[in-house]
Design a protein around this motif. Structure first.
Motif: not given
Length: 195
Positions: A135-156
Protein backbone atom coordinates in the motif's frame (compact mmCIF):
# COMPACT_ATOMS: atom_id res chain seq x y z
CA UNK A 1 31.51 4.99 11.80
CA UNK A 2 29.34 2.83 9.49
CA UNK A 3 29.32 5.11 6.47
CA UNK A 4 28.63 2.29 4.02
CA UNK A 5 25.47 1.28 5.93
CA UNK A 6 22.24 3.23 5.73
CA UNK A 7 19.12 4.20 7.58
CA UNK A 8 16.62 5.38 4.95
CA UNK A 9 13.56 7.62 5.15
CA UNK A 10 11.15 7.65 2.23
CA UNK A 11 7.90 9.36 1.25
CA UNK A 12 6.02 10.17 -1.93
CA UNK A 13 5.53 13.69 -3.22
CA UNK A 14 2.92 12.95 -5.88
CA UNK A 15 -0.84 12.99 -5.43
CA UNK A 16 -3.80 12.66 -7.79
CA UNK A 17 -3.26 16.03 -9.48
CA UNK A 18 -6.19 17.26 -11.55
CA UNK A 19 -9.28 15.57 -12.93
CA UNK A 20 -10.74 17.55 -15.79
CA UNK A 21 -10.25 21.31 -15.84
CA UNK A 22 -11.73 22.09 -12.44
CA UNK A 23 -11.06 19.36 -9.87
CA UNK A 24 -7.70 19.85 -8.12
CA UNK A 25 -6.54 17.38 -5.49
CA UNK A 26 -4.07 19.26 -3.27
CA UNK A 27 -2.84 16.21 -1.31
CA UNK A 28 -1.99 18.03 1.92
CA UNK A 29 -2.25 14.93 4.10
CA UNK A 30 -1.43 12.49 1.30
CA UNK A 31 1.38 13.19 1.15
CA UNK A 32 2.60 16.76 1.63
CA UNK A 33 2.47 16.03 5.37
CA UNK A 34 4.82 13.08 4.90
CA UNK A 35 7.22 15.16 2.80
CA UNK A 36 7.11 17.87 5.49
CA UNK A 37 8.12 15.21 8.03
CA UNK A 38 10.88 14.04 5.69
CA UNK A 39 12.24 17.60 5.39
CA UNK A 40 12.15 18.07 9.17
CA UNK A 41 14.17 14.87 9.49
CA UNK A 42 16.66 16.10 6.86
CA UNK A 43 17.30 19.21 8.94
CA UNK A 44 17.59 17.23 12.18
CA UNK A 45 20.06 14.70 10.81
CA UNK A 46 22.08 17.41 9.07
CA UNK A 47 22.58 18.94 12.51
CA UNK A 48 22.96 15.60 14.32
CA UNK A 49 25.30 13.21 12.47
CA UNK A 50 24.69 9.52 13.10
CA UNK A 51 26.83 6.35 13.19
CA UNK A 52 25.06 5.15 10.03
CA UNK A 53 24.63 7.15 6.86
CA UNK A 54 21.11 8.60 6.61
CA UNK A 55 19.43 8.70 3.19
CA UNK A 56 16.23 10.49 2.23
CA UNK A 57 14.25 9.54 -0.87
CA UNK A 58 11.13 11.32 -2.16
CA UNK A 59 9.36 9.18 -4.73
CA UNK A 60 6.97 10.01 -7.51
CA UNK A 61 4.38 7.66 -8.93
CA UNK A 62 3.19 6.18 -5.65
CA UNK A 63 -0.45 6.90 -6.38
CA UNK A 64 -0.23 5.33 -9.83
CA UNK A 65 1.26 2.03 -8.66
CA UNK A 66 4.41 2.53 -6.55
CA UNK A 67 6.33 3.30 -9.74
CA UNK A 68 9.18 5.43 -8.35
CA UNK A 69 10.04 3.05 -5.53
CA UNK A 70 9.90 0.05 -7.86
CA UNK A 71 12.36 1.75 -10.20
CA UNK A 72 14.70 2.59 -7.33
CA UNK A 73 14.74 -0.96 -6.00
CA UNK A 74 15.49 -2.21 -9.53
CA UNK A 75 18.28 0.37 -10.00
CA UNK A 76 19.44 1.32 -6.47
CA UNK A 77 22.01 4.06 -5.89
CA UNK A 78 23.59 1.93 -3.14
CA UNK A 79 23.22 -1.77 -2.37
CA UNK A 80 19.83 -2.54 -0.81
CA UNK A 81 21.48 -5.02 1.56
CA UNK A 82 23.39 -2.09 3.06
CA UNK A 83 20.12 -0.68 4.46
CA UNK A 84 19.86 -1.39 8.17
CA UNK A 85 16.30 -0.07 8.35
CA UNK A 86 13.89 1.94 6.22
CA UNK A 87 10.98 4.09 7.36
CA UNK A 88 8.34 5.06 4.79
CA UNK A 89 6.22 8.05 5.80
CA UNK A 90 2.70 8.90 4.64
CA UNK A 91 -0.42 10.60 6.06
CA UNK A 92 1.16 12.59 8.91
CA UNK A 93 -1.73 15.05 9.30
CA UNK A 94 -3.44 13.81 12.48
CA UNK A 95 -2.37 11.13 14.97
CA UNK A 96 -5.08 11.67 17.59
CA UNK A 97 -5.67 7.90 17.54
CA UNK A 98 -2.00 6.93 17.29
CA UNK A 99 0.12 5.40 14.56
CA UNK A 100 0.10 2.28 12.41
CA UNK A 101 3.25 0.34 11.63
CA UNK A 102 2.76 -1.69 8.46
CA UNK A 103 5.22 -4.63 8.65
CA UNK A 104 5.08 -4.41 12.44
CA UNK A 105 3.99 -8.05 12.47
CA UNK A 106 6.82 -8.97 10.09
CA UNK A 107 9.76 -7.32 11.89
CA UNK A 108 8.71 -8.25 15.40
CA UNK A 109 11.92 -7.42 17.26
CA UNK A 110 12.05 -3.95 15.75
CA UNK A 111 8.37 -3.47 16.53
CA UNK A 112 8.92 -4.48 20.16
CA UNK A 113 11.74 -1.92 20.36
CA UNK A 114 9.43 0.72 18.88
CA UNK A 115 6.67 -0.21 21.33
CA UNK A 116 9.06 -0.03 24.29
CA UNK A 117 10.17 3.45 23.22
CA UNK A 118 6.59 4.65 22.79
CA UNK A 119 5.39 3.08 26.05
CA UNK A 120 8.22 4.66 28.04
CA UNK A 121 7.96 8.11 26.47
CA UNK A 122 4.25 8.26 25.62
CA UNK A 123 4.90 9.92 22.28
CA UNK A 124 1.65 8.68 20.74
CA UNK A 125 -1.57 7.43 22.37
CA UNK A 126 -1.52 4.09 20.53
CA UNK A 127 0.84 2.03 18.42
CA UNK A 128 -0.66 -0.62 16.14
CA UNK A 129 0.91 -3.22 13.87
CA UNK A 130 -0.14 -4.73 10.56
CA UNK A 131 1.41 -7.41 8.41
CA UNK A 132 2.78 -6.99 4.92
CA UNK A 133 0.81 -4.71 2.58
CA UNK A 134 1.50 -3.36 -0.90
CA UNK A 135 0.00 0.00 0.00
CA UNK A 136 2.97 2.38 -0.24
CA UNK A 137 6.60 2.77 -1.27
CA UNK A 138 8.08 0.52 1.42
CA UNK A 139 6.64 -2.50 -0.38
CA UNK A 140 9.32 -3.08 -3.03
CA UNK A 141 12.04 -2.67 -0.42
CA UNK A 142 10.30 -5.19 1.80
CA UNK A 143 10.01 -7.60 -1.13
CA UNK A 144 13.76 -7.20 -1.69
CA UNK A 145 14.47 -8.18 1.92
CA UNK A 146 15.03 -4.70 3.36
CA UNK A 147 13.71 -4.43 6.94
CA UNK A 148 11.21 -1.59 6.95
CA UNK A 149 8.09 -0.06 8.44
CA UNK A 150 5.48 2.03 6.68
CA UNK A 151 4.02 4.52 9.14
CA UNK A 152 0.79 6.44 8.87
CA UNK A 153 -1.05 8.39 11.54
CA UNK A 154 -4.58 7.52 12.60
CA UNK A 155 -7.39 9.83 13.61
CA UNK A 156 -10.48 11.41 12.13
CA UNK A 157 -9.63 13.14 8.87
CA UNK A 158 -12.38 12.88 6.25
CA UNK A 159 -10.46 14.08 3.17
CA UNK A 160 -8.74 11.00 1.74
CA UNK A 161 -8.13 11.42 -2.01
CA UNK A 162 -10.44 14.41 -1.78
CA UNK A 163 -10.42 17.93 -3.21
CA UNK A 164 -10.63 19.25 0.36
CA UNK A 165 -7.34 17.66 1.46
CA UNK A 166 -5.84 21.12 1.97
CA UNK A 167 -3.19 22.37 4.39
CA UNK A 168 -5.68 24.39 6.43
CA UNK A 169 -7.70 21.22 7.09
CA UNK A 170 -4.79 19.36 8.73
CA UNK A 171 -4.93 19.28 12.53
CA UNK A 172 -1.27 18.09 12.82
CA UNK A 173 -2.32 16.73 16.21
CA UNK A 174 0.75 14.60 16.86
CA UNK A 175 3.21 15.70 14.18
CA UNK A 176 6.01 16.74 16.54
CA UNK A 177 5.48 13.70 18.79
CA UNK A 178 5.76 11.44 15.73
CA UNK A 179 9.00 13.18 14.76
CA UNK A 180 10.32 12.46 18.25
CA UNK A 181 9.27 8.80 18.03
CA UNK A 182 11.03 8.39 14.67
CA UNK A 183 14.30 9.98 15.80
CA UNK A 184 14.31 8.07 19.09
CA UNK A 185 13.66 4.78 17.29
CA UNK A 186 16.47 5.42 14.79
CA UNK A 187 18.89 6.24 17.62
CA UNK A 188 18.10 2.89 19.25
CA UNK A 189 17.91 0.79 16.07
CA UNK A 190 21.48 1.74 15.20
CA UNK A 191 22.69 0.12 18.44
CA UNK A 192 21.29 -3.34 17.74
CA UNK A 193 21.85 -6.09 15.24
CA UNK A 194 18.84 -8.08 14.09
CA UNK A 195 18.95 -11.16 11.93
Amino acid sequence: KYSDSFVVFTGHYDHLGMMGNDAIFPGANDNASGIAMLLNLVKYYHDNPQPYSIAFIAFSGEESGLIGSKYFTNFPLFPLNNIKFLINIDLMGNGADGIMAVNGMVYKNQYLLLKKINDENKYLPELKARGKAANSDHYWFSEAGVPCFFFYLMGNYPYYHDVNDKAKALPLTNFSQTFNLFTHFITEIQKYHYE
